[in-house]
Design a protein around this motif. Structure first.
Motif, PDB file in Angstrom:
ATOM      1  N   LEU A 187       0.842  -1.197   0.000  1.00  0.00           N
ATOM      2  CA  LEU A 187       0.000   0.000   0.000  1.00  0.00           C
ATOM      3  C   LEU A 187       0.878   1.248   0.000  1.00  0.00           C
ATOM      4  N   LYS A 188       0.482   2.223  -0.805  1.00  0.00           N
ATOM      5  CA  LYS A 188       1.250   3.466  -0.874  1.00  0.00           C
ATOM      6  C   LYS A 188       0.723   4.519   0.095  1.00  0.00           C
ATOM      7  N   ARG A 189      -0.573   4.492   0.358  1.00  0.00           N
ATOM      8  CA  ARG A 189      -1.162   5.444   1.301  1.00  0.00           C
ATOM      9  C   ARG A 189      -2.404   4.850   1.947  1.00  0.00           C
ATOM     10  N   ILE A 190      -2.659   5.298   3.165  1.00  0.00           N
ATOM     11  CA  ILE A 190      -3.917   5.008   3.851  1.00  0.00           C
ATOM     12  C   ILE A 190      -4.544   6.343   4.239  1.00  0.00           C
ATOM     13  N   VAL A 191      -5.802   6.524   3.893  1.00  0.00           N
ATOM     14  CA  VAL A 191      -6.572   7.669   4.383  1.00  0.00           C
ATOM     15  C   VAL A 191      -7.656   7.136   5.308  1.00  0.00           C
ATOM     16  N   TYR A 192      -7.702   7.686   6.509  1.00  0.00           N
ATOM     17  CA  TYR A 192      -8.593   7.205   7.566  1.00  0.00           C
ATOM     18  C   TYR A 192      -9.540   8.351   7.936  1.00  0.00           C
ATOM     19  N   VAL A 193     -10.835   8.142   7.675  1.00  0.00           N
ATOM     20  CA  VAL A 193     -11.865   9.111   8.052  1.00  0.00           C
ATOM     21  C   VAL A 193     -12.494   8.619   9.353  1.00  0.00           C
ATOM     22  N   SER A 194     -12.546   9.477  10.354  1.00  0.00           N
ATOM     23  CA  SER A 194     -12.936   9.036  11.697  1.00  0.00           C
ATOM     24  C   SER A 194     -14.072   9.874  12.265  1.00  0.00           C
ATOM     25  N   CYS A 195     -14.992   9.202  12.968  1.00  0.00           N
ATOM     26  CA  CYS A 195     -16.043   9.924  13.697  1.00  0.00           C
ATOM     27  C   CYS A 195     -15.811   9.865  15.199  1.00  0.00           C
ATOM     28  N   HIS A 196     -14.633   9.361  15.623  1.00  0.00           N
ATOM     29  CA  HIS A 196     -14.336   9.268  17.063  1.00  0.00           C
ATOM     30  C   HIS A 196     -12.826   9.370  17.258  1.00  0.00           C
ATOM     31  N   PRO A 197     -12.330  10.506  17.779  1.00  0.00           N
ATOM     32  CA  PRO A 197     -10.884  10.730  17.821  1.00  0.00           C
ATOM     33  C   PRO A 197     -10.119   9.721  18.674  1.00  0.00           C
ATOM     34  N   ALA A 198     -10.763   9.144  19.686  1.00  0.00           N
ATOM     35  CA  ALA A 198     -10.050   8.182  20.538  1.00  0.00           C
ATOM     36  C   ALA A 198      -9.733   6.899  19.778  1.00  0.00           C
ATOM     37  N   SER A 199     -10.685   6.410  18.973  1.00  0.00           N
ATOM     38  CA  SER A 199     -10.404   5.180  18.218  1.00  0.00           C
ATOM     39  C   SER A 199      -9.431   5.460  17.066  1.00  0.00           C
ATOM     40  N   LEU A 200      -9.506   6.635  16.463  1.00  0.00           N
ATOM     41  CA  LEU A 200      -8.493   7.004  15.459  1.00  0.00           C
ATOM     42  C   LEU A 200      -7.110   7.043  16.103  1.00  0.00           C
ATOM     43  N   ALA A 201      -7.011   7.639  17.280  1.00  0.00           N
ATOM     44  CA  ALA A 201      -5.713   7.742  17.963  1.00  0.00           C
ATOM     45  C   ALA A 201      -5.146   6.357  18.269  1.00  0.00           C
ATOM     46  N   ARG A 202      -6.012   5.463  18.757  1.00  0.00           N
ATOM     47  CA  ARG A 202      -5.555   4.088  19.034  1.00  0.00           C
ATOM     48  C   ARG A 202      -5.045   3.425  17.763  1.00  0.00           C
ATOM     49  N   ASP A 203      -5.805   3.541  16.657  1.00  0.00           N
ATOM     50  CA  ASP A 203      -5.421   2.882  15.414  1.00  0.00           C
ATOM     51  C   ASP A 203      -4.191   3.539  14.778  1.00  0.00           C
ATOM     52  N   ALA A 204      -4.071   4.859  14.933  1.00  0.00           N
ATOM     53  CA  ALA A 204      -2.874   5.549  14.447  1.00  0.00           C
ATOM     54  C   ALA A 204      -1.650   5.068  15.208  1.00  0.00           C
ATOM     55  N   GLY A 205      -1.808   4.887  16.516  1.00  0.00           N
ATOM     56  CA  GLY A 205      -0.707   4.366  17.329  1.00  0.00           C
ATOM     57  C   GLY A 205      -0.258   2.992  16.853  1.00  0.00           C
ATOM     58  N   TYR A 206      -1.230   2.145  16.492  1.00  0.00           N
ATOM     59  CA  TYR A 206      -0.900   0.814  15.982  1.00  0.00           C
ATOM     60  C   TYR A 206      -0.140   0.913  14.665  1.00  0.00           C
ATOM     61  N   LEU A 207      -0.661   1.712  13.724  1.00  0.00           N
ATOM     62  CA  LEU A 207      -0.018   1.819  12.409  1.00  0.00           C
ATOM     63  C   LEU A 207       1.396   2.381  12.514  1.00  0.00           C
ATOM     64  N   VAL A 208       1.569   3.385  13.370  1.00  0.00           N
ATOM     65  CA  VAL A 208       2.866   4.061  13.473  1.00  0.00           C
ATOM     66  C   VAL A 208       3.843   3.268  14.343  1.00  0.00           C
ATOM     67  N   ASN A 209       3.408   2.895  15.526  1.00  0.00           N
ATOM     68  CA  ASN A 209       4.339   2.324  16.511  1.00  0.00           C
ATOM     69  C   ASN A 209       4.545   0.821  16.368  1.00  0.00           C
ATOM     70  N   GLU A 210       3.595   0.132  15.723  1.00  0.00           N
ATOM     71  CA  GLU A 210       3.751  -1.319  15.570  1.00  0.00           C
ATOM     72  C   GLU A 210       3.994  -1.744  14.126  1.00  0.00           C
ATOM     73  N   ARG A 211       3.494  -0.957  13.173  1.00  0.00           N
ATOM     74  CA  ARG A 211       3.656  -1.349  11.766  1.00  0.00           C
ATOM     75  C   ARG A 211       4.607  -0.447  10.998  1.00  0.00           C
ATOM     76  N   GLY A 212       5.122   0.599  11.639  1.00  0.00           N
ATOM     77  CA  GLY A 212       6.159   1.416  11.022  1.00  0.00           C
ATOM     78  C   GLY A 212       5.680   2.457  10.023  1.00  0.00           C
ATOM     79  N   TRP A 213       4.375   2.715   9.966  1.00  0.00           N
ATOM     80  CA  TRP A 213       3.860   3.752   9.073  1.00  0.00           C
ATOM     81  C   TRP A 213       4.101   5.135   9.674  1.00  0.00           C
TER      82      TRP A 213
ATOM     83  N   MET B 169      -3.884  10.920   7.166  1.00  0.00           N
ATOM     84  CA  MET B 169      -3.226  10.259   6.038  1.00  0.00           C
ATOM     85  C   MET B 169      -1.893   9.664   6.505  1.00  0.00           C
ATOM     86  N   PHE B 170      -1.697   8.378   6.139  1.00  0.00           N
ATOM     87  CA  PHE B 170      -0.497   7.646   6.524  1.00  0.00           C
ATOM     88  C   PHE B 170       0.256   7.185   5.274  1.00  0.00           C
TER      89      PHE B 170
END
Length: 437
Positions: A386-412, A434-435
């Motif tokens: 994948l070249k990019r991920i765009v994540y549209v969120s209606c709840h900032p806490a779940s976006l923050a959790r998922d962003a943490g996973y993508l960045v800190n565990e998957r290296g995005w 955008m990741f």
């Protein structure tokens, strides 16, 4: 339960909480959430609830007002739970929401966006084209109440008007209450849902007992007088059917992409039509999909992002958990002549190993999950390639959790994030991120 001390007290407001209440601290350091108070204000407050870790209170009097305090437009503000921020200047509301997003990303996800996107805004009043009014017959008052829930959700707000709902409905709340109050089945109608397309506004009356012929005639007369389409819902979602007219057209256009989306009365659509178009444009820019690429659109609904994307890429695959929405998404693809958009039904909060679309190669991913977020599906997706991920969120806490996973565990890398004011005057925070790998 400990007794609540009703003695009014003076307190300084330090911050604005994620639910729109002012945040203060007692002399002993205990947090107090004060309804109706803004940062920088000094108020006289009265306790309404207490718990071990924090107290709750309401504002009795503003002793020192914030420079950003404004007079609420709606006479029901403070009682109706539909809005919590009408007393805060509109341009400050979106800045408060941006702060909520950035604090969540840092505190929950331990991430910081490379760029903070300019907030997306549209009209602040008369924007809400989908919602649900509660209905309650109150014998003591000898009247029927129609409105959103009060701040105390046990009660229905006695609305005469609503300024955030589209005017064709917001100015008719009193007329709607009078209609139901005059019906034989007034005690059997717990809610009225509304949804608006470009040309048709639908009211869906939930009723717990069959309606009399007199009531059905009254509903048709109301529809004809006020230019509504009326649907009835005697049971579950599948029981919804048109009363008048027989086959109203329900659709809205996304003119920038020459797409028309048709929908059913209880389908999910984005509540704010103007902001929705800006959100789609922003997502397309951030995704930057190229004409020869394949795109995966998860939690795709009716095809709100999928079909505009299909106008500019080789192929787009939409996946959605609601089988009815998947059916309608396929119909919308055919309706718009888009043969390069395909749709699949899948519960994206479950094991997806058996789904063939999971194993197909994609260039870019767009994801628009519910409040619970997308952690389950992100942990199963083959993200490599994948070249990019765009994540549209209606709840900032779940976006923050998922962003943490993508960045800190998957290296995005979290390249950009920002807020969108889908629900002005409420504390609801819609955002986009955008990741890149």
């Amino acid at each position: 339960m400990a007794r609540i001390d009703q003695t009014p007290f003076q307190i300084d407001i330090l911050n604005l909480g994620h639910d729109g209440r002012g945040v203060a601290r007692r002399p002993d350091g205990k947090a107090v959430f004060v309804a109706g108070a803004l940062p920088g204000e000094q108020v006289m407050a009265q306790q309404t609830a207490r718990s071990r870790h924090y107290d709750e209170a309401k504002t009795l009097e503003v002793l020192r007002a914030s420079e950003h305090r404004v007079v609420p437009r709606c006479p029901h503000f403070g009682t109706c739970g539909g809005c919590v921020l009408q007393h805060l200047a509109e341009e400050q509301q979106i800045h408060a929401k941006q702060r909520v997003l950035l604090e969540n990303l840092e505190r929950i996800g331990h991430v910081t966006p490379g760029t903070v996107l300019p907030p997306l805004t549209d009209v602040a009043w008369g924007y809400r084209r989908k919602g649900r009014f509660s209905v309650r017959r109150v014998e003591k008052k000898d009247k029927t109440l129609v409105g959103f829930r009060e701040n105390d959700p046990r009660f229905v707000a006695d609305l005469s008007e609503c300024h955030t709902v589209i005017p064709q409905i917001g100015t008719k709340v009193s007329a709607l209450a009078a209609l139901i109050d005059g019906m034989d089945g007034r005690r059997e109608i717990p809610q009225v849902e509304f949804i608006a397309g470009d040309d048709t506004i639908v009211l869906v009356f939930r009723h717990l007992a069959p309606l009399s012929e007199r009531d059905r005639n009254a509903l048709v007369a109301f529809a004809q007088e006020h230019d509504f389409a009326i649907f009835l819902q005697p049971g579950g979602i599948d029981s919804v059917h048109a009363l008048w007219p027989d086959h109203p057209k329900l659709a809205f256009r996304l003119s920038q992409w020459d797409v028309e989306l048709q929908f059913r009365p209880l389908d999910f659509i984005q509540v704010n039509a103007g902001l929705n178009q800006k959100m789609i444009a922003s997502a397309m820019t951030l995704l930057d999909a190229q004409p020869d690429e394949r795109v995966l659109d998860l939690f795709c609904g009716l095809g709100n992002f999928t079909l505009p994307l299909a106008r500019g890429v080789r192929e787009v695959v939409g996946v959605e958990g609601d089988a009815g929405l998947v059916r309608r998404a396929r119909e919308n693809a055919a309706h718009n002549g888009l043969a390069n958009a395909e749709f699949h039904a899948a519960d994206l909060a479950q094991d997806l190993a058996g789904h063939t679309w999971m194993r197909a190669g994609f260039d870019r991913l767009l994801i628009d999950p519910p409040r619970s977020g997308a952690d389950v599906v992100l942990k199963q997706l083959p993200l490599k390639g994948l070249k990019r991920i765009v994540y549209v969120s209606c709840h900032p806490a779940s976006l923050a959790r998922d962003a943490g996973y993508l960045v800190n565990e998957r290296g995005w890398k979290l390249r950009a994030a920002g807020v969108m004011d889908m629900f002005p005057h409420t504390a609801h925070v819609e955002s986009i991120a955008m990741f890149e790998p």
